[in-house]
Scaffold this motif. Structure first.
Motif, short mmCIF file in Angstrom:
data_model
loop_
_atom_site.label_atom_id
_atom_site.label_comp_id
_atom_site.label_asym_id
_atom_site.label_seq_id
_atom_site.Cartn_x
_atom_site.Cartn_y
_atom_site.Cartn_z
N GLY A 94 0.80 -1.22 0.00
CA GLY A 94 0.00 0.00 0.00
C GLY A 94 0.83 1.26 0.00
N LEU A 95 1.90 1.27 0.78
CA LEU A 95 2.76 2.45 0.85
C LEU A 95 3.45 2.70 -0.49
CD1 LEU A 95 3.65 4.60 2.88
CD2 LEU A 95 5.57 3.15 3.46
N GLU A 96 3.86 1.63 -1.16
CA GLU A 96 4.51 1.77 -2.47
C GLU A 96 3.52 2.23 -3.54
OE1 GLU A 96 4.91 -1.01 -0.54
OE2 GLU A 96 6.93 -0.52 0.12
N ARG A 97 2.26 1.79 -3.43
CA ARG A 97 1.24 2.26 -4.38
C ARG A 97 0.89 3.73 -4.14
NH1 ARG A 97 -1.08 -2.53 -2.94
NH2 ARG A 97 -2.69 -1.50 -1.73
N ALA A 98 0.85 4.12 -2.89
CA ALA A 98 0.50 5.50 -2.55
C ALA A 98 1.63 6.46 -2.93
CB ALA A 98 0.19 5.61 -1.06
N TYR A 99 2.85 6.02 -2.72
CA TYR A 99 4.02 6.86 -3.00
C TYR A 99 5.01 6.07 -3.83
CZ TYR A 99 1.84 9.45 0.75
OH TYR A 99 0.93 10.12 1.52
N PRO A 100 4.77 5.97 -5.15
CA PRO A 100 5.68 5.19 -6.00
C PRO A 100 7.06 5.86 -6.10
CG PRO A 100 3.99 6.28 -7.31
CD PRO A 100 3.68 6.56 -5.89
N LYS A 101 8.03 5.03 -6.36
CA LYS A 101 9.40 5.54 -6.52
C LYS A 101 9.45 6.42 -7.75
CE LYS A 101 11.72 1.74 -4.25
NZ LYS A 101 12.71 0.67 -4.36
N ALA A 102 10.21 7.50 -7.64
CA ALA A 102 10.35 8.42 -8.75
C ALA A 102 11.31 7.82 -9.77
CB ALA A 102 10.89 9.76 -8.27
N PRO A 103 10.96 7.93 -11.05
CA PRO A 103 11.89 7.45 -12.08
C PRO A 103 13.11 8.37 -12.13
CG PRO A 103 10.01 8.52 -13.10
CD PRO A 103 9.75 8.49 -11.64
N VAL A 104 14.27 7.75 -12.07
CA VAL A 104 15.51 8.53 -12.05
C VAL A 104 16.22 8.39 -13.36
CG1 VAL A 104 17.72 8.87 -10.89
CG2 VAL A 104 15.69 8.28 -9.59
#
Length: 104
Positions: A94-104
């Motif tokens: 849930g935390l990863e869906r709410a705040y996905p990693k930014a593409p670098v």
């Protein structure tokens, strides 16, 4: 709220989903979660599978605005009851869906 998590019936799940929809109920939800986890940590028998399942369900059904607060609640104690809930919460993603990693 804590009784709803404890019995975890279909009716209680529907009620919890409705409770999570309104931001005005966030504090009530988190207070109930802390009470539920405190009761589980004081119980004579630790049902870690139930706590993990509960954490996974809550993580899958909670809106994005609650994910960080749920994670903080799960990390608020080192007791194995909190650890089992934290494991289920992290499995939900849930935390990863709410705040996905930014593409670098």
């Amino acid at each position: 709220m804590s009784d709803g998590l404890d019995t975890f019936s279909v009716e209680n799940q529907a009620w919890l989903v409705l409770l999570m929809e309104s931001p005005s109920n966030d504090d009530l939800l988190l207070d109930g979660l802390h009470l539920y986890l405190d009761r589980a940590s004081e119980a004579r028998f630790l049902n870690s599978m139930k706590l993990e399942k509960c954490g996974e369900w809550v993580g899958n059904n909670a809106p994005a605005r609650l994910q960080i607060r749920l994670s903080e609640a799960a990390k608020s104690s080192k007791h194995p009851a909190y650890g089992a809930f934290r494991t289920g919460l992290s499995k939900s993603g849930g935390l990863e869906r709410a705040y996905p990693k930014a593409p670098v």
